[in-house]
Structures are given as C-alpha cells and as structure tokens.
Design an enzyme around this catalytic site. Structure first.
Site, PDB file in Angstrom:
ATOM      1  N   ASP A  53     127.997   5.368  54.323  1.00 39.22           N
ATOM      2  CA  ASP A  53     128.419   3.983  54.088  1.00 39.22           C
ATOM      3  C   ASP A  53     129.933   3.912  53.891  1.00 39.22           C
ATOM      4  O   ASP A  53     130.618   3.040  54.448  1.00 39.22           O
ATOM      5  CB  ASP A  53     127.689   3.433  52.862  1.00 39.22           C
ATOM      6  CG  ASP A  53     128.174   2.047  52.473  1.00 39.22           C
ATOM      7  OD1 ASP A  53     128.037   1.123  53.292  1.00 39.22           O
ATOM      8  OD2 ASP A  53     128.692   1.887  51.358  1.00 39.22           O
ATOM      9  N   GLU A 125     123.318   5.045  58.345  1.00 41.92           N
ATOM     10  CA  GLU A 125     124.417   5.434  57.463  1.00 41.92           C
ATOM     11  C   GLU A 125     124.299   6.908  57.082  1.00 41.92           C
ATOM     12  O   GLU A 125     125.314   7.620  57.000  1.00 41.92           O
ATOM     13  CB  GLU A 125     124.416   4.566  56.204  1.00 41.92           C
ATOM     14  CG  GLU A 125     124.869   3.130  56.465  1.00 41.92           C
ATOM     15  CD  GLU A 125     124.911   2.284  55.221  1.00 41.92           C
ATOM     16  OE1 GLU A 125     125.725   1.348  55.176  1.00 41.92           O
ATOM     17  OE2 GLU A 125     124.126   2.540  54.286  1.00 41.92           O
TER      18      GLU A 125
END
Length: 235
Positions: A53, A125
């Site tokens: 992320d 992610e």
C-alpha cells in the site's frame, strides 16, 4: 501442487515479473482465512499488504508529480485518488486473474471470496509488497507502472473518475474552511467471513450521512459519497 505452480508461473507472466523467492508470492496470495485454518495466523498477506500500500501510493504519486510539473496539489490528489483505490486495484486484480490463485479458507471460498473486491484489492497490494522485497524499488516501480498504465493515461488526459470520495469531500469542505470531518464506527454485523460495517460521518459535530460496506474503508467511502450527493458537487 504441479497445477498450482503452473498457475503461479502464468501469473508471473501476466505481471511481467519472475520471483526469485516463490514463497513471497505465495504469501502475498494467502488470505487470513486460509492462514487461520492452516494453523499459521501470521502467514497471511496482511503484512505484505501494508508494505505494498505504501509503495503503490508513493509510485503513483511520484509519476503524477513528474508528469504534471505545473499542476496544483488538488489536481494531483484527485488523479492519484482515481488510481490508488480499492476499485482500481480490484479491477486490475480481476484482469490479472488474482482471484483464481488466491489461497482462501473454506468458509471464504464458499462465500464467494474469490470475487470479492476487497480481498482482490488487498492481494494486489500484497503482491506489490512482495515484488519490492524480492526485486527492490526499481522493479516494483516498473511493475506498478505497467499494471496501471491505462489508468495513468486516463489521469493524464483528464478522463479519470473520482473514486476516492473521502478525498473529494475533504477538498470541497476545506475550500469553505471546514476541517472537522470525522468517520465514527457504528458497529458491525454478520459472520466473521462476511461482515458489514456501518460508519457515521460527522462534520463539525453534526451528523451528515451514514455508509455501509464490507470493510471500514468501504463504509467510509460510501458515507462520503452520500454526503457529496446531498450537498456538494464532485469535482
């Protein structure tokens, strides 16, 4: 096992990156439900998701910053929000067939986890985080920019759609001097594998809207979207 490894190899081909450490990729594709059932709760992709992320946000932000040396912060924020979001990650993950190779627990499998946007986005992610640990920043940047090339082109041409309603709402309110914006959890319902979260949006202490979603982030987005539709124009 042979078929599983074939699927992994095919996935590497799709993302145009070969892992030196295949275990990193397997971990990135391991949902918490599978890790729990296999007796290894710490073996899920959640830590890699956290790492991915951060790098995903930074890579897209840097690319837009370099592409638009004369654009103001608001434009850059909106363009980034259109790419760095759950829907964009899930759409790219679906294109790359992430759902087909995820390791899910039996309950999550039964309840359609392979097609759930939040799970696919989180796995994407995690894959980005795994690429970073395996190949370093340069390779991670190359992979991310290739994955999201079309969305970046949309952003560059102004065709992007605001998907981060929280950012859009914050920008609109801040233009009017409003900074006290709070998303307050109201509870959750449903079994562990299929929870629904409710969030209340308050602006300067006044309730503006509520949102529901399969994650707290999604519930917050829905609350912000509802507020925008009621009282603000999405830029």
């Amino acid at each position: 096992m042979k078929n599983a490894m074939n699927q992994i190899t095919q996935f590497e081909t799709r993302i145009k990156y070969r892992f030196n450490d295949k275990e990193l990729l397997l971990t990135a594709l391991t949902h918490s439900s599978y890790a729990q059932e296999s007796g290894n709760p710490s073996g899920s992709n959640e830590r890699l998701e956290f790492l991915g992320d951060a790098f995903f946000d930074a890579i897209i932000g840097e690319e837009l910053y370099r592409t638009y040396p004369d654009k103001e912060e608001g434009f850059l924020s909106r363009a980034r929000a259109a790419i760095v979001c759950e829907k964009a990650l899930a759409a790219e993950g679906t294109r790359l067939k992430v759902g087909e190779i995820l390791r899910l627990g039996k309950g999550e499998e039964k309840n359609g986890g392979r097609k759930r946007e939040s799970i696919i986005a989180d796995a994407m992610e995690a894959v980005i985080g795994a690429v970073y640990l395996d190949g370093g920043f340069s390779e991670t940047k190359r992979v991310v920019l290739e994955m999201f090339r079309d969305l970046l082109e949309d952003a560059k041409s102004g065709r992007f759609i605001v998907r981060d309603f929280k950012t859009a709402l914050q920008e609109v309110l801040q233009q009017h001097g409003v900074t006290d914006i709070r998303y307050i959890p109201q509870g959750e319902e449903g079994p562990d594998h299929d929870k629904t979260f409710t969030v209340r949006l308050e602006v300067e202490g006044k309730k503006i809207s509520e949102g529901k979603g399969k994650s707290k982030k999604q519930a917050e987005q829905h609350a912000a979207e509802a507020a925008l539709k009621r009282s603000c124009d999405v830029i």
